[in-house]
Motif scaffolding. Structure first.
Motif, PDB file in Angstrom:
ATOM      1  N   ARG A  24     -18.164  -1.713  34.327  1.00 58.16           N
ATOM      2  CA  ARG A  24     -18.744  -1.932  35.868  1.00 58.16           C
ATOM      3  C   ARG A  24     -19.942  -2.761  35.923  1.00 58.16           C
ATOM      4  NH1 ARG A  24     -16.998   1.711  39.954  1.00 58.16           N
ATOM      5  NH2 ARG A  24     -18.200   0.212  41.250  1.00 58.16           N
ATOM      6  N   GLY A  57     -22.811  -2.351  33.431  1.00 60.12           N
ATOM      7  CA  GLY A  57     -22.576  -1.131  33.054  1.00 60.12           C
ATOM      8  C   GLY A  57     -21.889  -0.938  31.877  1.00 60.12           C
ATOM      9  N   THR A  60     -19.942   9.205  39.665  1.00 56.06           N
ATOM     10  CA  THR A  60     -20.124   8.766  38.323  1.00 56.06           C
ATOM     11  C   THR A  60     -21.415   8.129  38.362  1.00 56.06           C
ATOM     12  OG1 THR A  60     -17.904   8.894  37.864  1.00 56.06           O
ATOM     13  CG2 THR A  60     -19.340   7.944  36.124  1.00 56.06           C
ATOM     14  N   LEU A 117     -19.509   1.299  31.455  1.00 54.58           N
ATOM     15  CA  LEU A 117     -18.068   1.512  31.588  1.00 54.58           C
ATOM     16  C   LEU A 117     -17.396   0.206  32.222  1.00 54.58           C
ATOM     17  CD1 LEU A 117     -19.015   5.403  33.081  1.00 54.58           C
ATOM     18  CD2 LEU A 117     -18.185   4.523  30.798  1.00 54.58           C
ATOM     19  N   ILE A 177     -23.656   5.622  36.333  1.00 57.34           N
ATOM     20  CA  ILE A 177     -23.419   4.572  35.518  1.00 57.34           C
ATOM     21  C   ILE A 177     -24.674   4.092  35.223  1.00 57.34           C
ATOM     22  CG2 ILE A 177     -22.410   2.370  35.114  1.00 57.34           C
ATOM     23  CD1 ILE A 177     -20.422   3.210  37.437  1.00 57.34           C
TER      24      ILE A 177
END
Length: 215
Positions: free
Chosen positions: A168, A164, A146, A166, A148
């Protein structure tokens, strides 16, 4: 005829002054480079440049150099490798007696300066053990297939943090050193980013052993 003669004398004087400036400037640059190379990590290369004209009068009468730049390449700093570190020092005051008598370039103080460390996308990816891309203000980290997008900043502990969207985040400690005594502003460019900060003291790596012992 007298005017022509005066112009010739003036031209000769300027030429002699310029030649003297070039010679002394080269000598001091070599000393600063040698001093900086002694403290550089193994595998790093160092070059120094000195700006300002006329150079000799300011140095002899005031012990001052308008600008000194120090450029290092391939600087290892713990988990990260800086492709380059640049020190841009202004209003540099040197020990005039030490320079004239001992031929040593001891930098005593500066008016102000900046430190800029450059990190490539590859170096950051190697440190994170993840693929990283950088392009004009944006950084993307690929984790588990993915991509990011992350926003970089330096926190109060001196960690480079990539946050990030998401949920993260990634953090890397940026240890300070004699050449990189501080980190601050992050600028992302194509394939690289810079970490820069302002300073008003001489970086420890440019101080000699006696001065470092007094810190």
């Amino acid at each position: 005829m007298q005017l022509v003669r005066r112009l010739i004398y003036l031209g000769v004087f300027v030429a002699v002054l310029a030649a003297g400036d070039v010679g002394v400037r080269g000598f001091v640059q070599a000393m600063v480079s040698a001093r900086a190379q002694q403290e550089a990590p193994a595998g790093s290369t160092v070059t120094a440049t000195i700006g300002g004209f006329p150079f000799v009068p300011r140095l002899i009468f005031g012990g001052e150099v308008s600008r000194i730049g120090v450029h290092l390449e391939n600087v290892k700093a713990s988990v990260l490798v800086f492709s380059a570190v640049d020190l841009d020092l202004h209003g540099v005051h040197v020990d005039r007696g030490r320079l004239l008598n001992d031929r040593k370039a001891r930098i005593m103080s500066i008016d102000h300066g900046t430190v800029t460390a450059t990190v490539t996308a590859k170096a950051l990816g190697d440190a994170l053990h993840l693929p990283v891309t950088m392009f004009n203000g944006s950084i993307t980290v690929t984790a588990l297939g993915t991509q990011i997008p992350v926003t970089p900043h330096v926190d109060a502990q001196g960690h480079l943090t990539l946050t990030g969207s998401l949920g993260r985040s990634f953090a890397l400690p940026i240890p300070t050193s004699g050449y990189v005594p501080c980190v601050g502003q992050v600028t992302v460019l194509a394939g690289r980013m810079t970490l820069s900060c302002s300073i008003n003291e001489v970086p420890p790596a440019l101080l000699d052993a006696v001065q470092r012992g007094a810190l």
